[in-house]
Every structure is written in C-alpha cells, then in structure tokens.
Design a protein around this motif. Structure first.
Motif, PDB file in Angstrom:
ATOM      1  N   GLU A 103       0.840  -1.206   0.000  1.00 28.58           N
ATOM      2  CA  GLU A 103       0.000   0.000   0.000  1.00 28.58           C
ATOM      3  C   GLU A 103       0.875   1.257   0.000  1.00 28.58           C
ATOM      4  O   GLU A 103       0.570   2.232  -0.690  1.00 28.58           O
ATOM      5  CB  GLU A 103      -0.950  -0.016   1.201  1.00 28.58           C
ATOM      6  N   LEU A 104       1.964   1.245   0.777  1.00 29.14           N
ATOM      7  CA  LEU A 104       2.883   2.390   0.776  1.00 29.14           C
ATOM      8  C   LEU A 104       3.499   2.600  -0.614  1.00 29.14           C
ATOM      9  O   LEU A 104       3.684   3.739  -1.048  1.00 29.14           O
ATOM     10  CB  LEU A 104       3.986   2.192   1.822  1.00 29.14           C
ATOM     11  N   ILE A 105       3.788   1.519  -1.302  1.00 29.32           N
ATOM     12  CA  ILE A 105       4.319   1.619  -2.668  1.00 29.32           C
ATOM     13  C   ILE A 105       3.280   2.282  -3.568  1.00 29.32           C
ATOM     14  O   ILE A 105       3.595   3.212  -4.315  1.00 29.32           O
ATOM     15  CB  ILE A 105       4.733   0.228  -3.188  1.00 29.32           C
ATOM     16  N   ARG A 106       2.046   1.826  -3.484  1.00 28.68           N
ATOM     17  CA  ARG A 106       0.984   2.418  -4.313  1.00 28.68           C
ATOM     18  C   ARG A 106       0.788   3.907  -4.010  1.00 28.68           C
ATOM     19  O   ARG A 106       0.519   4.700  -4.906  1.00 28.68           O
ATOM     20  CB  ARG A 106      -0.327   1.656  -4.111  1.00 28.68           C
ATOM     21  N   GLN A 107       0.927   4.276  -2.737  1.00 28.37           N
ATOM     22  CA  GLN A 107       0.745   5.675  -2.340  1.00 28.37           C
ATOM     23  C   GLN A 107       1.908   6.561  -2.778  1.00 28.37           C
ATOM     24  O   GLN A 107       1.736   7.765  -2.965  1.00 28.37           O
ATOM     25  CB  GLN A 107       0.597   5.780  -0.823  1.00 28.37           C
ATOM     26  N   ASN A 108       3.104   5.986  -2.929  1.00 27.40           N
ATOM     27  CA  ASN A 108       4.299   6.800  -3.156  1.00 27.40           C
ATOM     28  C   ASN A 108       4.841   6.769  -4.583  1.00 27.40           C
ATOM     29  O   ASN A 108       5.837   7.412  -4.876  1.00 27.40           O
ATOM     30  CB  ASN A 108       5.396   6.391  -2.169  1.00 27.40           C
ATOM     31  N   PHE A 109       4.192   6.016  -5.455  1.00 24.89           N
ATOM     32  CA  PHE A 109       4.555   6.018  -6.872  1.00 24.89           C
ATOM     33  C   PHE A 109       3.368   6.491  -7.694  1.00 24.89           C
ATOM     34  O   PHE A 109       2.228   6.133  -7.403  1.00 24.89           O
ATOM     35  CB  PHE A 109       4.934   4.608  -7.342  1.00 24.89           C
ATOM     36  N   THR A 110       3.647   7.259  -8.722  1.00 25.09           N
ATOM     37  CA  THR A 110       2.614   7.746  -9.628  1.00 25.09           C
ATOM     38  C   THR A 110       2.841   7.141 -11.010  1.00 25.09           C
ATOM     39  O   THR A 110       3.944   7.254 -11.553  1.00 25.09           O
ATOM     40  CB  THR A 110       2.678   9.292  -9.739  1.00 25.09           C
ATOM     41  N   PRO A 111       1.831   6.489 -11.593  1.00 24.47           N
ATOM     42  CA  PRO A 111       1.990   5.961 -12.950  1.00 24.47           C
ATOM     43  C   PRO A 111       2.040   7.098 -13.969  1.00 24.47           C
ATOM     44  O   PRO A 111       1.284   8.066 -13.866  1.00 24.47           O
ATOM     45  CB  PRO A 111       0.739   5.110 -13.176  1.00 24.47           C
ATOM     46  N   VAL A 112       2.948   6.974 -14.924  1.00 27.51           N
ATOM     47  CA  VAL A 112       3.102   7.970 -15.992  1.00 27.51           C
ATOM     48  C   VAL A 112       3.294   7.222 -17.304  1.00 27.51           C
ATOM     49  O   VAL A 112       4.095   6.296 -17.382  1.00 27.51           O
ATOM     50  CB  VAL A 112       4.332   8.880 -15.732  1.00 27.51           C
ATOM     51  N   ARG A 113       2.567   7.630 -18.323  1.00 31.26           N
ATOM     52  CA  ARG A 113       2.788   7.109 -19.683  1.00 31.26           C
ATOM     53  C   ARG A 113       3.509   8.221 -20.450  1.00 31.26           C
ATOM     54  O   ARG A 113       3.037   9.349 -20.522  1.00 31.26           O
ATOM     55  CB  ARG A 113       1.483   6.753 -20.357  1.00 31.26           C
ATOM     56  N   LEU A 114       4.662   7.860 -20.994  1.00 31.84           N
ATOM     57  CA  LEU A 114       5.494   8.821 -21.721  1.00 31.84           C
ATOM     58  C   LEU A 114       5.584   8.375 -23.168  1.00 31.84           C
ATOM     59  O   LEU A 114       6.051   7.269 -23.454  1.00 31.84           O
ATOM     60  CB  LEU A 114       6.887   8.873 -21.081  1.00 31.84           C
ATOM     61  N   GLY A 115       5.118   9.219 -24.079  1.00 31.42           N
ATOM     62  CA  GLY A 115       5.139   8.892 -25.499  1.00 31.42           C
ATOM     63  C   GLY A 115       6.550   8.897 -26.072  1.00 31.42           C
ATOM     64  O   GLY A 115       7.466   9.511 -25.519  1.00 31.42           O
ATOM     65  N   LYS A 116       6.711   8.220 -27.185  1.00 26.07           N
ATOM     66  CA  LYS A 116       7.997   8.156 -27.877  1.00 26.07           C
ATOM     67  C   LYS A 116       8.471   9.572 -28.200  1.00 26.07           C
ATOM     68  O   LYS A 116       7.692  10.421 -28.617  1.00 26.07           O
ATOM     69  CB  LYS A 116       7.833   7.343 -29.170  1.00 26.07           C
ATOM     70  N   ARG A 117       9.737   9.816 -27.948  1.00 27.53           N
ATOM     71  CA  ARG A 117      10.416  11.110 -28.171  1.00 27.53           C
ATOM     72  C   ARG A 117       9.956  12.216 -27.205  1.00 27.53           C
ATOM     73  O   ARG A 117      10.262  13.381 -27.419  1.00 27.53           O
ATOM     74  CB  ARG A 117      10.261  11.570 -29.616  1.00 27.53           C
ATOM     75  N   LYS A 118       9.228  11.842 -26.165  1.00 27.84           N
ATOM     76  CA  LYS A 118       8.823  12.818 -25.152  1.00 27.84           C
ATOM     77  C   LYS A 118       9.847  12.807 -24.018  1.00 27.84           C
ATOM     78  O   LYS A 118      10.500  11.810 -23.763  1.00 27.84           O
ATOM     79  CB  LYS A 118       7.433  12.499 -24.598  1.00 27.84           C
ATOM     80  N   TYR A 119       9.944  13.940 -23.333  1.00 25.51           N
ATOM     81  CA  TYR A 119      10.939  14.111 -22.281  1.00 25.51           C
ATOM     82  C   TYR A 119      10.321  13.981 -20.897  1.00 25.51           C
ATOM     83  O   TYR A 119       9.228  14.471 -20.657  1.00 25.51           O
ATOM     84  CB  TYR A 119      11.583  15.501 -22.384  1.00 25.51           C
ATOM     85  N   ILE A 120      11.091  13.361 -20.005  1.00 30.44           N
ATOM     86  CA  ILE A 120      10.722  13.365 -18.589  1.00 30.44           C
ATOM     87  C   ILE A 120      11.592  14.389 -17.858  1.00 30.44           C
ATOM     88  O   ILE A 120      11.271  14.834 -16.769  1.00 30.44           O
ATOM     89  CB  ILE A 120      10.825  11.967 -17.958  1.00 30.44           C
TER      90      ILE A 120
END
Length: 194
Positions: A23-40
């Motif tokens: 549960e702590l893992i779920r609370q402390n990570f955010t899912p992100v989808r990053l498209g090809k050639r996009k920057y983080i």
C-alpha cells in the motif's frame, strides 16, 4: 503497473512484502505514460521525479557546445531512470531524458523515496544493492573509456548488456560508448557482430 514494481522489489528482500508495504508503494509512486520522443527531464530543469521503467526504453544524454549528443545512461524494463544528482540536491540538471519507445513508468518524488526508505525495509535493501551495482558499473565504464579500444568497448558492452544491442539505435549505442557511428559500423562488420 504496481505489480511489476512489487515483483521487482521482492527480489531484494528475504521476506515477503506485507500488505502495508504494498500500500505504501501504491501511495508513493505515480503511474506515468510517456510517449515516444517525449521528455521526462530537460537540461536546466530540476529532476523532480525518479522513474522505474515498467515498459519501454529511455536514454539520458547531454548536448555539448558543438551540438553533439553524448549518451550517459540507457534504460529498459526493470531499470531506473533519473538524474540522481539533480534529484537528491534539487538542483538544475545538465541532462535530457527522453523515451526512445513509448514508456510506462512509476515515478516517485524525493519525499516519496525518503518515506519508502523509512517504512519499507525491502526498499532500503534495494537502494543499497542498486548503489553497489551502480558503483561497479561506473567503474567498469570508466575503465573501458580510458583503456579499451572501440572494438573492445563494443564487445564488452554487448557481453554485459545483450538485451540493449538490438533495442537501441546504433547511433545511440555509439554515443554511449564514446565512439562515432561509422566506427561502430566498421567494428561490427569486421567481426560479424550484431
């Protein structure tokens, strides 16, 4: 996505993760989808997120005064990506981090990392093990850059990271190895390498 990270994290622990840990893992990570050639992350920005790659391929690089890209890190599934110095010190980064394929990521902030380190023993164990691996990989890469020929650098890279050879474009691998793509092509042709 969380299950991928939970399964990964479990490899670093001698005991099963508890439901509270999960549960702590779920609370402390955010899912992100990053498209090809996009920057983080881009040069000059503070690295506010450190990413666990659930799916995809990424690279971290800088651009020199002549406009040439120099790849310093590659990442695929079950690898981490972020500028550690910028992330820990919350200072502007020198690097760009982009997706070479569409990526699914689990991202954490510095505060998230601190909370997980305090409350989830497996996370602490993972961090310690990753620090050890990182030191060894950096020493190996430094030795290769100082003393190996272009041919030896590529062969060593292909032996250590066979999963990266076909995954990344040749110019990105050449940049990572500190050689130009024509030299890499000659080395591969001469030895009938992938």
């Amino acid at each position: 996505m969380y299950d991928a990270y939970i399964n990964y994290l479990q490899k670093f622990s001698s005991r099963p993760l508890t439901e509270e840990d999960k549960e702590l893992i779920r609370q402390n990570f955010t899912p992100v989808r990053l498209g090809k050639r996009k920057y983080i992350l881009q040069n000059g920005d503070v690295c506010k997120k450190f990413a666990f790659i659930v799916k995809g391929a990424m690279r971290m690089y800088f651009v020199d005064d002549k406009g040439l890209e120099h790849t310093v890190r590659l990442g695929i599934k079950d690898w981490w990506m972020g500028d550690r110095e910028s992330f820990i010190n919350q200072t502007p980064s020198r690097f760009h981090i982009d997706a070479l394929e569409q990526c699914d990521l689990l991202c954490m902030t510095l505060d998230n990392a601190k909370e997980l380190e305090k409350k989830v023993p497996a996370f602490r164990q993972m961090m310690n093990k990753l620090d050890e691996r990182n030191i060894m990989a950096n020493e190996r890469r430094l030795t290769a850059a100082i003393s190996f020929t272009a041919e030896k650098r590529y062969i060593d890279f292909a032996d250590c990271y066979p999963e990266l050879v076909d995954r990344f474009p040749q110019h990105v691998i050449a940049s990572y190895l500190g050689i130009n793509k024509d030299t890499l092509s000659r080395v591969k042709r001469r030895h009938n390498l992938k």
